[in-house]
Design an enzyme around this catalytic site. Structure first.
Site, PDB file in Angstrom:
ATOM      1  N   ARG A  11      46.380  53.715  83.049  1.00 44.24           N
ATOM      2  CA  ARG A  11      47.636  54.412  82.765  1.00 44.24           C
ATOM      3  C   ARG A  11      47.593  55.181  81.436  1.00 44.24           C
ATOM      4  NH1 ARG A  11      52.455  52.232  83.635  1.00 44.24           N
ATOM      5  NH2 ARG A  11      53.234  53.553  81.998  1.00 44.24           N
ATOM      6  N   ASP A  63      49.367  43.102  72.290  1.00 43.62           N
ATOM      7  CA  ASP A  63      48.012  42.918  72.819  1.00 43.62           C
ATOM      8  C   ASP A  63      47.344  41.633  72.307  1.00 43.62           C
ATOM      9  OD1 ASP A  63      48.220  45.234  74.244  1.00 43.62           O
ATOM     10  OD2 ASP A  63      47.349  46.477  72.677  1.00 43.62           O
ATOM     11  N   LYS A  83      39.359  50.948  71.403  1.00 41.49           N
ATOM     12  CA  LYS A  83      39.661  51.549  72.714  1.00 41.49           C
ATOM     13  C   LYS A  83      40.878  52.471  72.613  1.00 41.49           C
ATOM     14  CE  LYS A  83      42.115  49.132  75.909  1.00 41.49           C
ATOM     15  NZ  LYS A  83      43.282  49.916  76.356  1.00 41.49           N
ATOM     16  N   ASN A  84      41.944  51.959  72.008  1.00 37.46           N
ATOM     17  CA  ASN A  84      43.192  52.725  72.024  1.00 37.46           C
ATOM     18  C   ASN A  84      43.212  53.884  71.038  1.00 37.46           C
ATOM     19  OD1 ASN A  84      44.081  51.289  74.144  1.00 37.46           O
ATOM     20  ND2 ASN A  84      45.417  49.917  72.966  1.00 37.46           N
ATOM     21  N   ASP A 122      53.112  47.919  86.131  1.00 37.03           N
ATOM     22  CA  ASP A 122      51.941  47.047  86.186  1.00 37.03           C
ATOM     23  C   ASP A 122      52.364  45.629  85.859  1.00 37.03           C
ATOM     24  OD1 ASP A 122      52.276  47.060  83.480  1.00 37.03           O
ATOM     25  OD2 ASP A 122      50.521  48.259  83.044  1.00 37.03           O
TER      26      ASP A 122
HETATM   27  N1  EPU Z   1      58.679  52.657  76.756  1.00 34.98           N
HETATM   28  C1  EPU Z   1      59.739  53.263  77.397  1.00 34.98           C
HETATM   29  N2  EPU Z   1      59.627  54.584  77.729  1.00 34.98           N
HETATM   30  C2  EPU Z   1      58.511  55.305  77.452  1.00 34.98           C
HETATM   31  C3  EPU Z   1      57.437  54.689  76.795  1.00 34.98           C
HETATM   32  C4  EPU Z   1      57.546  53.353  76.465  1.00 34.98           C
HETATM   33  O1  EPU Z   1      60.747  52.637  77.671  1.00 34.98           O
HETATM   34  O2  EPU Z   1      58.495  56.510  77.762  1.00 34.98           O
HETATM   35  C5  EPU Z   1      58.773  51.234  76.392  1.00 34.98           C
HETATM   36  C6  EPU Z   1      57.774  50.395  77.192  1.00 34.98           C
HETATM   37  O3  EPU Z   1      58.285  50.063  78.464  1.00 34.98           O
HETATM   38  C7  EPU Z   1      57.577  49.201  76.312  1.00 34.98           C
HETATM   39  C8  EPU Z   1      57.659  49.797  74.902  1.00 34.98           C
HETATM   40  O4  EPU Z   1      58.329  51.058  75.055  1.00 34.98           O
HETATM   41  O5  EPU Z   1      58.614  48.271  76.464  1.00 34.98           O
HETATM   42  C9  EPU Z   1      56.345  49.993  74.200  1.00 34.98           C
HETATM   43  O6  EPU Z   1      55.457  50.743  74.981  1.00 34.98           O
HETATM   44  P1  EPU Z   1      54.459  51.810  74.354  1.00 34.98           P
HETATM   45  O7  EPU Z   1      54.806  53.131  74.919  1.00 34.98           O
HETATM   46  O8  EPU Z   1      54.351  51.669  72.878  1.00 34.98           O
HETATM   47  O9  EPU Z   1      53.100  51.326  75.022  1.00 34.98           O
HETATM   48  P2  EPU Z   1      51.962  52.286  75.466  1.00 34.98           P
HETATM   49  O10 EPU Z   1      51.876  53.418  74.514  1.00 34.98           O
HETATM   50  O11 EPU Z   1      52.081  52.591  76.917  1.00 34.98           O
HETATM   51  C10 EPU Z   1      50.059  51.229  74.022  1.00 34.98           C
HETATM   52  C11 EPU Z   1      48.725  50.596  74.252  1.00 34.98           C
HETATM   53  C12 EPU Z   1      48.884  49.237  74.897  1.00 34.98           C
HETATM   54  C13 EPU Z   1      49.762  48.381  73.999  1.00 34.98           C
HETATM   55  C14 EPU Z   1      51.106  49.099  73.733  1.00 34.98           C
HETATM   56  C15 EPU Z   1      51.996  48.379  72.744  1.00 34.98           C
HETATM   57  C16 EPU Z   1      47.295  52.479  74.652  1.00 34.98           C
HETATM   58  C17 EPU Z   1      46.450  53.212  75.616  1.00 34.98           C
HETATM   59  N3  EPU Z   1      47.943  51.440  75.138  1.00 34.98           N
HETATM   60  O12 EPU Z   1      50.677  51.374  75.309  1.00 34.98           O
HETATM   61  O13 EPU Z   1      47.579  48.657  74.954  1.00 34.98           O
HETATM   62  O14 EPU Z   1      49.996  47.145  74.618  1.00 34.98           O
HETATM   63  O15 EPU Z   1      50.857  50.414  73.185  1.00 34.98           O
HETATM   64  O16 EPU Z   1      51.391  48.281  71.513  1.00 34.98           O
HETATM   65  O17 EPU Z   1      47.354  52.819  73.482  1.00 34.98           O
HETATM   66  C18 EPU Z   1      45.737  47.537  75.990  1.00 34.98           C
HETATM   67  O18 EPU Z   1      45.008  47.970  75.110  1.00 34.98           O
HETATM   68  O19 EPU Z   1      45.311  46.717  76.845  1.00 34.98           O
HETATM   69  C19 EPU Z   1      47.136  47.971  76.070  1.00 34.98           C
HETATM   70  C20 EPU Z   1      47.885  47.686  77.114  1.00 34.98           C
END
Ligand code: EPU
Length: 419
Positions: free
Chosen positions: A94, A306, A21-22, A118
């Site tokens: 998101r 995850d 998915k990701n 969320d």
């Molecule tokens: N963060 C910030 N600022 C930002 C971006 C992130 O402070 O601008 C912080 C977040 O609050 C968090 C940490 O950095 O504490 C990690 O977040 P990250 O940005 O890596 O998460 P994401 O990219 O939004 C992806 C996956 C998630 C998975 C996370 C962590 C996708 C679409 N989503 O989210 O997957 O949990 O990385 O590995 O790739 C899922 O598949 O159900 C899912 C939620």
């Protein structure tokens, strides 16, 4: 929609692991970077992919399934592109934020609804915006939308404050169309980032170092159409592994790759799951009673956040006491109350979860708060005496393709009913 989960009999047989998915969501966003027709294969037929398809269509792309798990996406010329991600779609998913980088880079403007918080807690996008600003984009927030504008983006030296997965994706895509060289330091190293980089390279970008913490991208003025196959979904594979750990049995995860989930598999080996890697995937065996183990989530190659709900569900019936520490998201605890309703002995202390294993859970009516937590409640149902009724199945459908069918084919007793 609800899933009725019966007490777990040992799982047995083989299951195809879906495309990630990701990865698929980002590869779909990357098609915005080049006009013409793109072919993606091994795309999971899940609700999040449908939402991303709707989003691309709302911007002027044509998106169609062509046979099983194959998507054909035709991206319009710049003057046919409407670079806007509306609230209605971003609110449902998101991950829509990953269109920001490609849109600013190609159209010179992007208007994306700001994703809210969320169940995981506060989820800002400051790292995305800071990085793209360094490349020359100018962002303004008004009426719930962030609008980015730029002449052609220029390569920059970017140091991410945290190795954010989707921020790395956004910068990678934007840098591929920027002029000059971009260096991303403290980049996310997830296999899905590598998959995106591979696709961008096939489209004509020059990228080195994906999968390490320093990625170099030399952008190009235009990118080409591409045919690309999505990598396997390590979180789906982990879900079947954790289910097996509580039911016992022997299953083959066709297409799963150990190199993409090494830390998790080492941890599962320690709690008593045995693995044999073959050319077709991973064979997994368990006696159905995991040992307790302490686990901490970390960015890749650490144990992914995850996996955490799946692991917590597994540890509720482990032999002993485990401490699970969440290091990425402040929230992500709501499913724990649901597990408690199933007689799990779990205590939370800040970002730690203390799980005292009980021999068997007790089936109950529970509600899935998000994708992985929903799958975790199904695992708990397999480890429970009596029937478990999981509502909120729409969350599970966002990330899992035919989840109950696959489990049933492995011998589990899971049925979907209309509410
Ligand atoms: N963060 C910030 N600022 C930002 C971006 C992130 O402070 O601008 C912080 C977040 O609050 C968090 C940490 O950095 O504490 C990690 O977040 P990250 O940005 O890596 O998460 P994401 O990219 O939004 C992806 C996956 C998630 C998975 C996370 C962590 C996708 C679409 N989503 O989210 O997957 O949990 O990385 O590995 O790739 C899922 O598949 O159900 C899912 C939620």
């Amino acid at each position: 929609m609800r899933l009725i989960v019966g007490s777990g009999t040992p799982l047995c047989g083989s299951v195809n692991i879906q495309g990630a998915k990701n990865s698929a969501l980002k590869l779909m966003a990357a098609t915005l970077l080049a006009e013409g027709t793109h072919h993606l294969s091994n795309v999971p037929e899940i609700v999040d992919v449908e939402i991303m398809s709707e989003l691309l269509r709302s911007m002027g792309s044509s998106v169609q399934w062509e046979g099983v798990n194959r998507l054909v996406i035709t991206t319009p010329a710049i003057d046919g592109l409407l670079p806007r991600a509306p609230y209605e779609l971003v609110d449902r998913m998101r991950a829509s934020i990953v269109v920001l980088g490609p849109l600013v880079a190609r159209a010179g403007v992007a208007q994306v609804s700001l994703p809210g918080g969320d169940d995981f807690g506060h989820r800002p996008i400051d790292i995305h915006l800071d990085a793209l600003s360094l490349m020359g984009a100018d962002f303004k927030v008004s009426h719930g939308y962030v609008t980015g504008r730029s002449e052609r983006l220029v390569g920059a030296e970017i140091v991410l404050e945290f190795p954010s997965h989707t921020a790395t994706d956004n910068v990678l895509m934007a840098a591929s169309l920027a002029s000059g060289e971009t260096t991303i330091t403290n980049a996310a190293k997830e296999p899905e980032v590598v998959d995106l980089a591979e696709m961008l390279k096939s489209m004509g970008a020059r990228i080195d170092g994906a999968g390490t913490s320093t990625i170099r991208v030399v952008g190009t003025e235009t990118l080409n159409c591409v045919s690309h196959e999505v990598i396997p979904d390590r979180v789906e594979a982990a879900t079947f592994m954790c289910a097996l750990a509580v039911t016992g049995g022997e299953i083959e995860l066709l297409g799963a790759r150990r190199d993409q989930m090494e830390m998790l598999m080492r941890k599962l080996e320690r709690v008593g799951v045995d693995f044999v890697v073959s050319s077709s995937g991973i064979l997994a065996r368990s006696n159905g009673r995991p040992a307790a183990s302490d686990i901490a989530t970390l960015p890749y190659p650490g144990i992914a956040t995850d996996y955490k709900p799946l692991l917590v569900a597994m540890l509720t019936v482990a032999d002993g006491v485990s401490i699970v520490t969440e290091n990425l998201f402040a929230g992500r605890f709501r499913y724990i109350d649901e597990l408690r309703r199933m007689a799990a002995n779990i205590q939370t202390e800040g970002h730690h979860v203390i799980v005292r294993g009980v021999g068997r859970l007790s089936g109950a009516q529970v509600k899935a708060p998000d994708i992985r937590a929903g799958a975790a409640l199904v695992i708990a149902g397999l480890a429970a005496e009596g029937e478990t009724i999981v509502s909120g199945v729409s969350h599970i459908d966002r990330g899992y393709e035919r989840f109950e069918e696959k489990l049933t084919a492995l011998g589990a007793n899971v049925e979907r009913i209309d509410s």
